[in-house]
Motif scaffolding. Sequence first.
Motif, PDB file in Angstrom:
ATOM      1  N   LYS A   1       0.858  -1.185   0.000  1.00 35.80           N
ATOM      2  CA  LYS A   1       0.000   0.000   0.000  1.00 35.80           C
ATOM      3  C   LYS A   1       0.893   1.233   0.000  1.00 35.80           C
ATOM      4  CE  LYS A   1      -0.462  -0.454   4.989  1.00 35.80           C
ATOM      5  NZ  LYS A   1       0.536  -1.484   5.021  1.00 35.80           N
ATOM      6  N   GLY A   2       0.299   2.371  -0.221  1.00 38.01           N
ATOM      7  CA  GLY A   2       1.044   3.623  -0.227  1.00 38.01           C
ATOM      8  C   GLY A   2       1.760   3.862   1.091  1.00 38.01           C
ATOM      9  N   GLY A   3       2.977   4.354   1.010  1.00 35.62           N
ATOM     10  CA  GLY A   3       3.779   4.621   2.202  1.00 35.62           C
ATOM     11  C   GLY A   3       4.752   3.516   2.534  1.00 35.62           C
ATOM     12  N   ASP A   4       4.569   2.326   1.964  1.00 37.81           N
ATOM     13  CA  ASP A   4       5.500   1.224   2.204  1.00 37.81           C
ATOM     14  C   ASP A   4       6.790   1.466   1.422  1.00 37.81           C
ATOM     15  OD1 ASP A   4       3.505   0.110   3.714  1.00 37.81           O
ATOM     16  OD2 ASP A   4       3.003  -1.471   2.283  1.00 37.81           O
ATOM     17  N   THR A   5       7.880   0.865   1.895  1.00 35.73           N
ATOM     18  CA  THR A   5       9.187   1.056   1.270  1.00 35.73           C
ATOM     19  C   THR A   5       9.797  -0.299   0.933  1.00 35.73           C
ATOM     20  OG1 THR A   5       9.493   3.030   2.607  1.00 35.73           O
ATOM     21  CG2 THR A   5      11.440   2.154   1.527  1.00 35.73           C
ATOM     22  N   VAL A   6      10.425  -0.383  -0.228  1.00 34.15           N
ATOM     23  CA  VAL A   6      11.073  -1.614  -0.682  1.00 34.15           C
ATOM     24  C   VAL A   6      12.546  -1.320  -0.925  1.00 34.15           C
ATOM     25  CG1 VAL A   6      11.172  -3.350  -2.504  1.00 34.15           C
ATOM     26  CG2 VAL A   6       8.967  -2.470  -1.736  1.00 34.15           C
ATOM     27  N   TYR A   7      13.399  -2.172  -0.366  1.00 34.54           N
ATOM     28  CA  TYR A   7      14.839  -2.080  -0.578  1.00 34.54           C
ATOM     29  C   TYR A   7      15.293  -3.347  -1.291  1.00 34.54           C
ATOM     30  CZ  TYR A   7      14.398   1.334   3.190  1.00 34.54           C
ATOM     31  OH  TYR A   7      14.013   2.393   3.967  1.00 34.54           O
ATOM     32  N   ILE A   8      16.030  -3.175  -2.357  1.00 31.64           N
ATOM     33  CA  ILE A   8      16.634  -4.308  -3.063  1.00 31.64           C
ATOM     34  C   ILE A   8      18.128  -4.010  -3.126  1.00 31.64           C
ATOM     35  CG2 ILE A   8      16.732  -5.627  -5.206  1.00 31.64           C
ATOM     36  CD1 ILE A   8      13.812  -4.743  -5.702  1.00 31.64           C
ATOM     37  N   ASP A   9      18.906  -4.804  -2.384  1.00 37.61           N
ATOM     38  CA  ASP A   9      20.348  -4.555  -2.329  1.00 37.61           C
ATOM     39  C   ASP A   9      21.099  -5.876  -2.276  1.00 37.61           C
ATOM     40  OD1 ASP A   9      19.596  -5.237   0.222  1.00 37.61           O
ATOM     41  OD2 ASP A   9      20.368  -3.427   1.174  1.00 37.61           O
ATOM     42  N   GLN A  10      22.393  -5.795  -2.093  1.00 37.59           N
ATOM     43  CA  GLN A  10      23.282  -6.962  -2.120  1.00 37.59           C
ATOM     44  C   GLN A  10      23.078  -7.759  -3.412  1.00 37.59           C
ATOM     45  OE1 GLN A  10      22.930  -9.285   1.459  1.00 37.59           O
ATOM     46  NE2 GLN A  10      22.888  -7.467   2.755  1.00 37.59           N
ATOM     47  N   ILE A  11      22.914  -7.043  -4.499  1.00 33.47           N
ATOM     48  CA  ILE A  11      22.658  -7.664  -5.798  1.00 33.47           C
ATOM     49  C   ILE A  11      23.979  -8.178  -6.368  1.00 33.47           C
ATOM     50  CG2 ILE A  11      21.753  -7.286  -8.121  1.00 33.47           C
ATOM     51  CD1 ILE A  11      20.185  -4.877  -6.900  1.00 33.47           C
ATOM     52  N   THR A  12      24.011  -9.442  -6.704  1.00 31.43           N
ATOM     53  CA  THR A  12      25.192 -10.010  -7.362  1.00 31.43           C
ATOM     54  C   THR A  12      24.808 -10.363  -8.797  1.00 31.43           C
ATOM     55  OG1 THR A  12      24.648 -12.188  -6.466  1.00 31.43           O
ATOM     56  CG2 THR A  12      26.265 -10.901  -5.273  1.00 31.43           C
ATOM     57  N   VAL A  13      25.662  -9.953  -9.725  1.00 33.49           N
ATOM     58  CA  VAL A  13      25.389 -10.160 -11.137  1.00 33.49           C
ATOM     59  C   VAL A  13      26.594 -10.817 -11.805  1.00 33.49           C
ATOM     60  CG1 VAL A  13      23.748  -8.253 -11.317  1.00 33.49           C
ATOM     61  CG2 VAL A  13      26.159  -7.824 -11.743  1.00 33.49           C
ATOM     62  N   LEU A  14      26.344 -11.372 -12.963  1.00 32.52           N
ATOM     63  CA  LEU A  14      27.378 -12.038 -13.745  1.00 32.52           C
ATOM     64  C   LEU A  14      27.416 -11.393 -15.119  1.00 32.52           C
ATOM     65  CD1 LEU A  14      29.323 -14.470 -13.423  1.00 32.52           C
ATOM     66  CD2 LEU A  14      27.573 -15.854 -14.531  1.00 32.52           C
ATOM     67  N   SER A  15      28.604 -10.928 -15.526  1.00 34.54           N
ATOM     68  CA  SER A  15      28.745 -10.260 -16.822  1.00 34.54           C
ATOM     69  C   SER A  15      28.646 -11.274 -17.952  1.00 34.54           C
ATOM     70  CB  SER A  15      30.086  -9.528 -16.888  1.00 34.54           C
ATOM     71  OG  SER A  15      31.132 -10.456 -17.006  1.00 34.54           O
ATOM     72  N   PRO A  16      28.451 -10.801 -19.182  1.00 32.93           N
ATOM     73  CA  PRO A  16      28.429 -11.722 -20.327  1.00 32.93           C
ATOM     74  C   PRO A  16      29.737 -12.505 -20.471  1.00 32.93           C
ATOM     75  CG  PRO A  16      27.522  -9.596 -20.971  1.00 32.93           C
ATOM     76  CD  PRO A  16      28.091  -9.435 -19.589  1.00 32.93           C
ATOM     77  N   GLU A  17      30.841 -11.933 -19.959  1.00 31.38           N
ATOM     78  CA  GLU A  17      32.131 -12.617 -20.013  1.00 31.38           C
ATOM     79  C   GLU A  17      32.296 -13.625 -18.882  1.00 31.38           C
ATOM     80  OE1 GLU A  17      32.095  -9.087 -19.840  1.00 31.38           O
ATOM     81  OE2 GLU A  17      31.983  -8.966 -22.021  1.00 31.38           O
ATOM     82  N   GLY A  18      31.362 -13.660 -17.946  1.00 32.16           N
ATOM     83  CA  GLY A  18      31.430 -14.607 -16.837  1.00 32.16           C
ATOM     84  C   GLY A  18      32.080 -14.059 -15.579  1.00 32.16           C
ATOM     85  N   LYS A  19      32.271 -12.754 -15.491  1.00 35.08           N
ATOM     86  CA  LYS A  19      32.874 -12.154 -14.302  1.00 35.08           C
ATOM     87  C   LYS A  19      31.776 -11.682 -13.355  1.00 35.08           C
ATOM     88  CE  LYS A  19      37.111 -10.567 -16.474  1.00 35.08           C
ATOM     89  NZ  LYS A  19      37.999  -9.428 -16.729  1.00 35.08           N
ATOM     90  N   GLY A  20      31.955 -11.948 -12.071  1.00 37.93           N
ATOM     91  CA  GLY A  20      31.002 -11.518 -11.069  1.00 37.93           C
ATOM     92  C   GLY A  20      31.161 -10.042 -10.757  1.00 37.93           C
ATOM     93  N   ALA A  21      30.061  -9.406 -10.400  1.00 34.98           N
ATOM     94  CA  ALA A  21      30.074  -7.985 -10.051  1.00 34.98           C
ATOM     95  C   ALA A  21      28.927  -7.711  -9.093  1.00 34.98           C
ATOM     96  CB  ALA A  21      29.936  -7.121 -11.308  1.00 34.98           C
ATOM     97  N   LEU A  22      28.925  -6.511  -8.554  1.00 38.02           N
ATOM     98  CA  LEU A  22      27.847  -6.080  -7.676  1.00 38.02           C
ATOM     99  C   LEU A  22      26.886  -5.184  -8.442  1.00 38.02           C
ATOM    100  CD1 LEU A  22      29.884  -5.166  -4.479  1.00 38.02           C
ATOM    101  CD2 LEU A  22      28.507  -7.210  -4.891  1.00 38.02           C
TER     102      LEU A  22
END
Length: 161
Positions: free
Chosen positions: A129-150
């Motif tokens: 509902k209105g007023g709520d807050t969402v945090y999305i963090d500690q995201i780990t990703v992988l590049s097309p070359e296969g290298k990990g990143a944040l």
Amino acid sequence: MKHIRKIAAIGLCAGISLSVWAQTQKKTEEKKEAKLKVKAIPAYLGKSSLDGGDIEKQVFDSLLRQGISSRDSAGRPYKVLGFAFSYGERNLYEDSVGRLMMLTDYLTEYCYGDTLSTFLVNNITDRSKGGDTVYIDQITVLSPEGKGALGKSMRFILKKH
């Protein structure tokens, strides 16, 4: 007198060499710190270009079902390996003497892959509902070359209608 001059000259040389050594150590440490700085890869809610800020409930609910995506400034897609999802739900409570208090309840879960579990998505979309807050963090990703990143963290505040 010559003996005192020799000692003073040796002391002066030692002081200068110590100063030069300290400066090179400082430059080496600065270079190491510069190498350690990691540029976060942009992350987005769903397949959109939204990476934070105010968002309407209907838009949030539809994009949440899509998960999160990531791509660099050149548009190359990165695979999302996981992220921490935190939801702050504002609620109105009453204490033992009847005073109303606005408090926030927090739910946090680490999600593997690029989407939330079906249970969590359904639960959040029903309760959001209105007023709520969402945090999305500690995201780990992988590049097309296969290298990990944040991935870059996101914060969304649901708008009231």
